[in-house]
Design a protein around this motif. Structure first.
Motif, short mmCIF file in Angstrom:
data_model
loop_
_atom_site.label_atom_id
_atom_site.label_comp_id
_atom_site.label_asym_id
_atom_site.label_seq_id
_atom_site.Cartn_x
_atom_site.Cartn_y
_atom_site.Cartn_z
N VAL A 75 0.83 -1.21 0.00
CA VAL A 75 0.00 0.00 0.00
C VAL A 75 0.87 1.25 0.00
O VAL A 75 0.66 2.17 -0.81
N ILE A 76 1.86 1.30 0.89
CA ILE A 76 2.70 2.48 0.99
C ILE A 76 3.62 2.60 -0.22
O ILE A 76 3.85 3.69 -0.74
N GLY A 77 4.15 1.48 -0.69
CA GLY A 77 4.98 1.51 -1.89
C GLY A 77 4.21 1.99 -3.10
O GLY A 77 4.73 2.73 -3.94
N PHE A 78 2.93 1.57 -3.20
CA PHE A 78 2.10 2.01 -4.31
C PHE A 78 1.91 3.52 -4.28
O PHE A 78 2.02 4.20 -5.31
N GLY A 84 3.88 8.27 -6.57
CA GLY A 84 4.71 9.45 -6.34
C GLY A 84 5.85 9.55 -7.33
O GLY A 84 5.88 10.45 -8.18
N ASN A 85 6.78 8.62 -7.26
CA ASN A 85 7.90 8.66 -8.19
C ASN A 85 7.47 8.38 -9.62
O ASN A 85 7.98 8.99 -10.57
N ALA A 185 11.01 -3.57 1.17
CA ALA A 185 9.74 -4.20 0.77
C ALA A 185 8.90 -3.26 -0.07
O ALA A 185 8.26 -3.68 -1.06
N GLU A 186 8.88 -1.96 0.28
CA GLU A 186 8.12 -0.99 -0.49
C GLU A 186 8.66 -0.88 -1.91
O GLU A 186 7.90 -0.81 -2.89
N ALA A 190 6.55 -1.89 -5.21
CA ALA A 190 6.31 -0.80 -6.16
C ALA A 190 6.94 -1.10 -7.50
O ALA A 190 6.35 -0.80 -8.56
N GLY A 191 8.14 -1.70 -7.50
CA GLY A 191 8.79 -2.04 -8.76
C GLY A 191 7.96 -3.01 -9.57
O GLY A 191 7.79 -2.84 -10.79
N VAL A 192 7.42 -4.05 -8.91
CA VAL A 192 6.57 -5.02 -9.61
C VAL A 192 5.31 -4.33 -10.14
O VAL A 192 4.89 -4.56 -11.28
N THR A 193 4.70 -3.46 -9.32
CA THR A 193 3.48 -2.75 -9.74
C THR A 193 3.76 -1.87 -10.96
O THR A 193 2.96 -1.85 -11.91
#
Length: 304
Positions: A75-78, A84-85, A185-186, A190-193
């Motif tokens: 959730v936070i990585g997304f 964001g990035n 973990a984030e 996020a990389g996979v997403t």
């Protein structure tokens, strides 16, 4: 004795990493998206950086995240990294100057305060003044020719700042892994997403990235994602949160200067005035934090 001498040097090095390296990542993204599809580049960047950090921490004996922690990290990585990035990367790919993107992201503390109201956080008069001044700065920034030439880029970069701020506030209420493992973990999730988003959006490499494109990617992986974040974590443990997050009003000036010097970017009168207003707003927001001791730690790092 050696430790006491090294301590100030480590602090100086950590601040240097935050101010210069994080300020330079906007230019690195600008160079990278000339060779890479934007979502693909961001996804590869975070998947590699997160995997390296995760592998190193596991080698050092740090426990693997639980299933609940992986879900929170997703959730936070997304929010922080994918939205964001990823938003910054898409905006620069759409033609937004790296310095202007950095200025827009500097408004993140404004959104953080506004989202904090939903959780009952109190806002001082100085912070409200900073919010109003920051909104004026956003208006001035959008009057400039750079964002007017790319409405899509303007929307993406403001969305990126808001997503990063919301993720930073929400992160305090989710069961994230402890310490740097949360970042690893984030970045992995996020990389996979981002790579799934790249695939679904039809991004394709039209040709092999140039040497500059590969160099930009490696710089973002090693320095932008690992070195600078480690410096940020070190500062959070050794200085006041307001000092650790002072990059918010230094990075835009660094990004603008590097963009003008090395990418031939031009910044108009409106953008220059917006920079003064936005940085002043962030300083106003930070003043109450300098005056009081830290209560619950600082927000997570920023979106570039």
């Amino acid at each position: 004795m050696p430790d006491s001498r090294r301590f100030p040097l480590l602090l100086a090095g950590a601040f240097f990493a935050l101010y210069l390296i994080w300020g330079s990542t906007y230019l690195a993204i600008r160079i990278g998206v000339e060779s890479w599809p934007p979502l693909m580049m961001a996804g590869v960047r975070f998947l590699i950086a997160g995997s390296l950090m995760y592998g190193f921490l596991r080698w050092r004996g740090v426990p693997a995240p639980t299933w609940a922690e992986w879900k929170a990290a997703f959730v936070i990585g997304f929010l922080l990294l994918a939205c964001g990035n990823g938003g910054v990367t898409l905006a620069e790919h759409a033609g937004v100057a790296s310095g202007v993107a950095a200025l827009a992201i500097a408004t993140m503390p404004l959104f953080t305060l506004l989202f904090g109201l939903f959780w009952g956080n109190r806002t001082t008069h100085l912070e409200w003044a900073g919010i109003v001044l920051g909104l004026i700065g956003i208006g001035l920034l959008n009057l400039g020719s750079n964002l007017q030439a790319s409405p899509y880029g303007a929307a993406m970069v403001i969305f990126a700042a808001a997503a990063w701020a919301f993720g930073s506030v929400l992160s305090k209420h989710l069961p994230l892994p402890a310490g740097p493992m949360a970042s690893g973990a984030e970045m992995i999730t996020a990389g996979v997403t981002l790579l799934i988003g790249s695939l679904l959006s039809g991004e394709r490499l039209q040709h092999m990235p140039t040497a500059a494109g590969w160099g930009a990617l490696m710089y973002l992986v090693v320095f932008g994602s690992i070195v600078a974040f480690s410096a940020y974590m070190y500062l959070l443990k050794n200085v006041r949160p307001a000092a650790a997050t002072s990059y918010a009003y230094v990075n835009p000036a660094v990004a603008v200067l590097l963009g003008v010097m090395f990418a031939g970017e031009t910044i108009g009168t409106e953008e220059c005035l917006a920079m003064v207003v936005i940085i002043s707003a962030v300083v106003l927001i930070g003043l109450p934090q300098w005056r009081k001791p830290p209560e619950h730690g600082a927000a997570t790092a920023r979106a570039n």
